[in-house]
Design a protein around this motif. Structure first.
Motif, mmCIF file in Angstrom:
data_model
loop_
_atom_site.group_PDB
_atom_site.id
_atom_site.type_symbol
_atom_site.label_atom_id
_atom_site.label_comp_id
_atom_site.label_asym_id
_atom_site.label_seq_id
_atom_site.Cartn_x
_atom_site.Cartn_y
_atom_site.Cartn_z
ATOM 1 N N GLN A 1 49.350 29.893 49.402
ATOM 2 C CA GLN A 1 48.533 31.401 49.464
ATOM 3 C C GLN A 1 49.353 32.324 48.483
ATOM 4 N N GLU A 2 50.497 32.530 48.765
ATOM 5 C CA GLU A 2 51.148 33.662 48.074
ATOM 6 C C GLU A 2 50.994 33.599 46.366
ATOM 7 N N GLU A 3 50.719 32.222 45.945
ATOM 8 C CA GLU A 3 50.505 32.245 44.520
ATOM 9 C C GLU A 3 49.117 32.597 44.059
ATOM 10 N N LEU A 4 48.181 32.160 45.062
ATOM 11 C CA LEU A 4 46.789 32.559 44.948
ATOM 12 C C LEU A 4 46.502 33.771 45.024
ATOM 13 N N THR A 5 47.296 34.688 45.758
ATOM 14 C CA THR A 5 47.231 35.968 45.840
ATOM 15 C C THR A 5 47.604 36.927 44.900
ATOM 16 N N LEU A 6 48.407 36.383 43.862
ATOM 17 C CA LEU A 6 48.898 37.092 42.666
ATOM 18 C C LEU A 6 47.488 37.635 41.910
ATOM 19 N N THR A 7 47.547 38.891 41.459
ATOM 20 C CA THR A 7 46.151 39.257 41.072
ATOM 21 C C THR A 7 45.579 38.553 40.053
ATOM 22 N N TYR A 8 46.360 37.682 39.070
ATOM 23 C CA TYR A 8 45.874 37.212 37.986
ATOM 24 C C TYR A 8 45.426 35.820 38.390
ATOM 25 N N HIS A 9 45.731 35.613 39.645
ATOM 26 C CA HIS A 9 45.130 34.492 40.173
ATOM 27 C C HIS A 9 44.008 34.474 40.948
ATOM 28 N N ALA A 10 44.245 35.565 41.711
ATOM 29 C CA ALA A 10 42.953 35.734 42.924
ATOM 30 C C ALA A 10 41.876 36.140 42.209
ATOM 31 N N GLN A 11 41.932 36.945 41.110
ATOM 32 C CA GLN A 11 40.531 37.552 40.364
ATOM 33 C C GLN A 11 39.851 36.247 39.867
ATOM 34 N N PRO A 12 40.286 35.502 39.026
ATOM 35 C CA PRO A 12 39.584 34.388 38.654
ATOM 36 C C PRO A 12 39.013 33.291 39.569
ATOM 37 N N ALA A 13 40.050 33.090 40.541
ATOM 38 C CA ALA A 13 39.493 32.086 41.564
ATOM 39 C C ALA A 13 38.550 32.886 42.406
ATOM 40 N N LEU A 14 38.456 34.005 42.655
ATOM 41 C CA LEU A 14 37.339 34.493 43.424
ATOM 42 C C LEU A 14 35.688 34.577 42.699
ATOM 43 N N LEU A 15 36.078 34.853 41.526
ATOM 44 C CA LEU A 15 34.873 34.941 40.480
ATOM 45 C C LEU A 15 34.341 33.340 40.291
ATOM 46 N N THR A 16 35.138 32.448 40.270
ATOM 47 C CA THR A 16 34.626 31.088 40.430
ATOM 48 C C THR A 16 33.971 30.740 41.447
#
Length: 315
Positions: A54-69
């Motif tokens: 979760q900590e890695e996913l929460t980094l802004t450059y991961h969270a943004q494309p993940a949520l958009l996907t």
């Protein structure tokens, strides 16, 4: 006549396993969304989304494309089942999901752009140097007086998300946000809750990222919206690609006018809101703006099937 708005969540909604239940039922979407994001970004985003941490996913450059996907995938499933939006709106990063849903950007262009947006935001203020907090129970004018006073003392902090009555998020330097939380409570706020985010989004500290984002957006072939999008910056509907691009740049360092966005949609005749993405945060905010609003979060097979079933009664 039912009028529908699709709403798309922003950072904070990400969670490990998001979208996986839908992929299990629609495996053909894995290639089009999860695998395509991996290919375009050159990282195993799909593994992060599926397995974490979760900590890695929460980094802004991961969270943004993940949520958009995930939001883009849900939009396709809604459309395939005959559920179409009359308007779209997204909270912060979610505005890019809204633009995909409205035909302004392709998924491929958007997922690449928001990954870069996240990297630029992280570069502007490295993780740990900025902060955000939700202030509950204080009017915007009183809170602005608090943040203005602290900022004038040298610790920048400002209003970032005007979410709903009684809930405003502030953003700025770590010291500025901490001081503002204390001062807000002294001014009558019920609570001040630090947010788990990796940067001071929607504050002046994000301005250094705006020029770089402008360059990225200028390289994208944007179309006029087929469905009007409500802008975070103005809380007004926008269709013209020429108007949308500068608003996206300004959005980086401007407050998200979410309460005004929901009120605008209601004024435009929207009676049914569908939150397309992980969680139910926006559903809760809509209810706080208008208790009578019909809101359906869609984030897994159960919630997708529920809204498909309900939609059969809409005219």
């Amino acid at each position: 006549m039912t009028k529908i708005a699709f709403l798309f969540p922003g950072q904070g909604a990400q969670s490990v396993g998001m979208g996986v239940d839908l992929l299990n039922s629609y495996p053909q979407l894995k290639e089009r969304y999860f695998n395509k994001a991996d290919e375009l970004l050159g990282i195993s985003l799909s593994n992060l989304m599926t397995n974490g941490p979760q900590e890695e996913l929460t980094l802004t450059y991961h969270a943004q494309p993940a949520l958009l996907t995930v939001s883009a995938m849900i939009t396709e499933l809604l459309n395939e089942n005959g559920i179409q939006a009359n308007y779209t709106a997204g909270h912060s990063l979610g505005e890019y999901s809204a633009l995909v849903a409205s035909g302004v950007m392709s998924f491929e262009d958007a997922v690449t752009a928001v990954h870069k947006r996240g990297l630029y935001m992280n570069d502007a203020v490295p993780a740990g140097e900025g902060a955000m907090a939700a202030i509950l129970g204080l009017e915007s004018e009183a809170l602005k007086n608090v943040t203005d006073e602290i900022s004038s003392g040298g610790d920048l902090v400002q209003l970032a998300n005007l979410n709903c009555p009684g809930q405003i998020v502030i953003s700025g330097t770590k010291a500025g946000v901490e001081k503002a939380c204390e001062a807000a409570k002294n001014a009558g706020a019920k609570r001040a809750i630090p947010l788990v985010v990796s940067g001071p989004f929607h504050s002046e500290l994000m301005r250094p990222a705006s020029g770089r984002l402008d360059d990225v957006l200028s390289s994208i072939d944007m179309q006029n919206a087929t469905v009007p999008v409500i802008s975070n910056v103005t809380a007004e509907p926008v269709v013209s690609a020429k108007e949308i691009k500068p608003l996206l740049v300004e959005q980086l360092y401007s407050p998200v006018l979410w309460e005004d966005t929901v009120r605008k949609l209601i004024d435009l005749g929207v009676d049914t809101f569908i939150e397309a993405g992980p969680g139910k945060v926006l559903s809760g905010l809509v209810k706080k703006v208008d208790r009578a609003a019909k809101i359906y979060p869609v984030y897994d097979m159960e919630t997708l099937n529920a809204v498909i079933e309900t939609s059969k009664e809409w005219d």
